[in-house]
Design an enzyme around this catalytic site. Sequence first.
Site, short mmCIF file in Angstrom:
data_model
loop_
_atom_site.label_atom_id
_atom_site.label_comp_id
_atom_site.label_asym_id
_atom_site.label_seq_id
_atom_site.Cartn_x
_atom_site.Cartn_y
_atom_site.Cartn_z
N HIS A 99 16.02 13.26 -13.59
CA HIS A 99 15.35 11.97 -13.37
C HIS A 99 14.68 11.90 -11.99
O HIS A 99 15.18 12.46 -11.02
CB HIS A 99 16.35 10.82 -13.51
CG HIS A 99 16.58 10.43 -14.94
ND1 HIS A 99 17.76 9.89 -15.40
CD2 HIS A 99 15.77 10.50 -16.02
CE1 HIS A 99 17.66 9.64 -16.69
NE2 HIS A 99 16.46 10.01 -17.09
N ASP A 119 14.63 9.65 -9.78
CA ASP A 119 15.44 9.15 -8.66
C ASP A 119 16.51 10.16 -8.24
O ASP A 119 17.34 9.87 -7.38
CB ASP A 119 16.07 7.78 -8.99
CG ASP A 119 16.96 7.82 -10.22
OD1 ASP A 119 16.74 8.68 -11.09
OD2 ASP A 119 17.89 7.00 -10.30
N GLY A 150 0.79 -1.22 0.00
CA GLY A 150 0.00 0.00 0.00
C GLY A 150 0.82 1.28 0.00
O GLY A 150 0.28 2.35 0.17
N HIS A 155 20.51 16.26 -12.53
CA HIS A 155 19.71 16.08 -13.73
C HIS A 155 18.27 15.77 -13.33
O HIS A 155 17.96 15.63 -12.15
CB HIS A 155 20.29 15.00 -14.64
CG HIS A 155 20.29 13.63 -14.03
ND1 HIS A 155 21.16 13.26 -13.02
CD2 HIS A 155 19.52 12.54 -14.28
CE1 HIS A 155 20.93 12.00 -12.68
NE2 HIS A 155 19.94 11.54 -13.42
N ASP A 199 24.84 10.92 -12.72
CA ASP A 199 24.69 9.78 -13.63
C ASP A 199 25.31 10.18 -14.96
O ASP A 199 25.02 11.25 -15.48
CB ASP A 199 23.20 9.48 -13.87
CG ASP A 199 22.52 8.88 -12.65
OD1 ASP A 199 23.20 8.68 -11.63
OD2 ASP A 199 21.30 8.63 -12.72
N ASP A 206 29.46 7.30 -10.14
CA ASP A 206 28.33 6.41 -10.47
C ASP A 206 28.79 4.96 -10.69
O ASP A 206 29.67 4.71 -11.49
CB ASP A 206 27.68 6.95 -11.75
CG ASP A 206 26.51 6.12 -12.26
OD1 ASP A 206 25.97 5.29 -11.49
OD2 ASP A 206 26.12 6.32 -13.43
N HIS A 258 23.90 4.84 -18.42
CA HIS A 258 25.03 4.79 -17.50
C HIS A 258 26.24 4.16 -18.17
O HIS A 258 26.11 3.17 -18.89
CB HIS A 258 24.67 3.97 -16.26
CG HIS A 258 23.55 4.56 -15.46
ND1 HIS A 258 23.76 5.41 -14.40
CD2 HIS A 258 22.21 4.47 -15.60
CE1 HIS A 258 22.59 5.79 -13.90
NE2 HIS A 258 21.63 5.23 -14.62
#
Lengths: 537, 537
Positions: B55, B57, B28, B53, B143, B175, B350
Amino acid sequence: MNMMAYEYDGDMIVVDCGIMFPDAELLGVDIVVPDFTYVRQNRERLRAIILTHAHEDHIGGLPYLLDEVDAPVYGSPFTLALARAKLEEHGLADSTRLVEMQPSQPFNVGAFQVEFIHLTHSTIESGALALTTPLGTVIHSGDFKFDPTPPDQRVSDLHTLADYGRRGVLALFSDSTNIERPGLTPSERAVRGRLSDIISEAPGRVLISCFATSLHRLQIVAELALEHGRRLCFVGRSMFQNSEIAMRLGKLRIPEGLLIPPQDIKKLPRNKVALVLTGSQGEPMAALSRVAVDNHRWVSVEPGDEVVISARVIPGNEKPIFRMIDHFYRRGARVYYQDGSQPPIHVSGHGSAEELKLMLNLVRPKYFIPIHGEYRQLYRHLELAKELAAVSEEGFLIESGDVLEFDEQGARRAGRVPVGRVCIDVGTFDEVEEIILKERRHISADGIVIPILAINEHTGQLEIQPEIVSRGFVPLEEAPDLVESAREVILKTIEKSNLEEVGDWGVIKEKIRTGLRKHFNEQTGKRPMILPVVLEV
Amino acid sequence: MNMMAYEYDGDMIVVDCGIMFPDAELLGVDIVVPDFTYVRQNRERLRAIILTHAHEDHIGGLPYLLDEVDAPVYGSPFTLALARAKLEEHGLADSTRLVEMQPSQPFNVGAFQVEFIHLTHSTIESGALALTTPLGTVIHSGDFKFDPTPPDQRVSDLHTLADYGRRGVLALFSDSTNIERPGLTPSERAVRGRLSDIISEAPGRVLISCFATSLHRLQIVAELALEHGRRLCFVGRSMFQNSEIAMRLGKLRIPEGLLIPPQDIKKLPRNKVALVLTGSQGEPMAALSRVAVDNHRWVSVEPGDEVVISARVIPGNEKPIFRMIDHFYRRGARVYYQDGSQPPIHVSGHGSAEELKLMLNLVRPKYFIPIHGEYRQLYRHLELAKELAAVSEEGFLIESGDVLEFDEQGARRAGRVPVGRVCIDVGTFDEVEEIILKERRHISADGIVIPILAINEHTGQLEIQPEIVSRGFVPLEEAPDLVESAREVILKTIEKSNLEEVGDWGVIKEKIRTGLRKHFNEQTGKRPMILPVVLEV
């Protein structure tokens, strides 16, 4: 879950009976078996259950099927030995007739002549079935690859497939698992070089995990242990059991004195032992996972030890597997897993596109039916077949439950029979019903709220304020306003209902449920399961 | 969830603030954000949040962080435009200062000089940060890959990295996502050929799904649509929003008249339109999934249409993605997805091992810290660095929460700060507490049983027989014996308790819980949650 029924006149043969391990959507379910309704309803026609090989997804459902029907079970000696162990656990071994079958030794079952054709796979004694009736021969491939150099040197019986192809085959049912892979699947032997490098250079213990049915892998590790002066130990229940069975049957050849029991591992220098363990999928109770968190009775790792996961990462298992790998790295062990590096640490047991073409070209059936795969894989296998000249009549994309009918006029779809999955809780071997799963899914998303009303059976009035308890929802002790407003919703619902409605608990419960659902959604944005209880006091 | 704090004296910079999408264990929960405790406790030192950047995440957690702290947000124009859209949804856009940064235009934040260094990635305007203090320069890679031929021709700024490397870099944080891949990651341009083949040969509609931030992909599809005489349409909320923003900023160049709104798709012949849709991960509410089940307002597929999933299969999403693919096949569409075939339908953003080596060799830092990856990936990145001569002092494997301290004497671990994950229910933007999740997990495994006792407040006696309701457990209406025996357990528990115990509801509830747990486990093998309720009537 692989399971297929072939019928001719009044005789039915069931080929394989697998289980599936459930995904996260199946809350609290341990295993999934096929719905046996059709076989059960036609049990008087069932003449045999024939197993193509010993993998769980082909034999795991057998005890559940034999709980409902009665039929002799055919399989190779190794497959039957593993099936017998399963049946013993369920108390069904004595009541089941197990009949050994050997490749190239056809036998009759009802109207069928059955021939087991040896093919290579990741386990031993795997093969296809040729089922011959007056209408012609059907070839059911089982799981296979065409490994030109299997460790036991028993290559696939191309000649028998070719013979059938030359004589004419009515239909081919063929494995579609690796249709998406171009080229050829590497030989089981391909992992030998990589494992040899790892074992020869390892300064400490070597822990190798693979499926307990991967007999070729076990044999290779045994040979490498001997070569590099290490003792060998099988760790984990199924690894121990399967290796015992295979040794007893002469299918796993381990020189005298090589094997040690797990309790002796600690007595040996770290560079003098190689272990083969269960748990390649990160199963929390299996040996490898327990070693990873230093929770195994006999085995632990230290810096300098090597851990080899010689198995594929089954989709859905990424998280537990990589969590386990991280634990090993934290303990200073070096971990080898299938990361795309070459030579491979694991090879698939299923043939790739070129092998599927070879199967089609050898058998050259009138009709072709891709099996073992998801819809997209069946679709692509059918597309592949269209590129060849192998299929003289037609291909069919059928899914679980579809009936395909053959007669002198040809082949055609002929309706459906009931199929599906049955969820099993292995604690009890009980079926977990779909409604129960729905309830768990509902509760697991937003929790459950239980409003409790004590109503005086004489006056129809509330005896005390409604009680509200919840779990998995917002913590009610921290939300007194929400509890208070929910109580008001309940009281208003009762107030606004006429006497007849209050007298009918079903109606009043439904009205309370509706009112609270709306209220909680407005106040919290959540949709907990609401389960009103009325006590008549 | 990418988020890192860099501090010097009394000044703190936070780099990125990402979210994670939860796995099935988080029942949930809609999204997961970092635990901001440390930043909140030190908010008076926070000088800036810098985004590498656009994204999710890396920027998705921004609204949740700005709910707790106040600081200007730095980013490239495109990154800030996407961040602004997020902040607007949370009503935070007006109260937040957004500061544009440009590559090669250093600026100061507290004691830090910050330079944004352009690097290539799967989205545009991505880059590394050079953070310079009197102690030296730290490079935070963000990244990246070193794409020699990015579609917008803006290659990575190797020269600035080299300049820093020549002058001397204190530490590189780099990264680790693709450390397990050998060689070089293919260029973003690599997908152009494959997409071109598909679009040029398609007899019907072409539906292409990718991440809405994959601007290179959007640009390539726009160019191919023009080349092959098809109109272009963006479908799905984030696809529409991001393409609008990118066009407005001149980052997505689409010729006048090429673009059509979704409602016009049906007016065009099927071979005259190319669609770019959200939903590459099989998200049930996204455009592509809805089209797959023929439940989209403007878009449907027919035999002859082509569906392209130009994105990776994020681990954990296999089932919904492949289910969606099967639906498309059933409708007769041809589906292209990342199945290993060449040329690729998707390339990673990447860098692979050789690119990570190049970064290390260019920057040649004193200290090296692998970031962005699971433990095994950080470990392997560190091992890779040991093979090179790039790191002059030392490498550190640090995990979330670890503090690394630099001074004139060197670098060392310096304890830990609180970190963790916070689960968010996006319906309410509320935090879902760990205890609630535990309750849901418990109930979802074996269900819940609620025994209800009405006790007379004067006599201390049961007023009526105990009521037992349950959900997600065995259906009690079908198990009257189980209900009866459970009632007996409750009655016996009360009988055997002395008056003092019965008076203390806490004690009596716990005794009933214990008794029933044992009883249900013996009778059913299950361990439902047991939630006794006592009503004083």
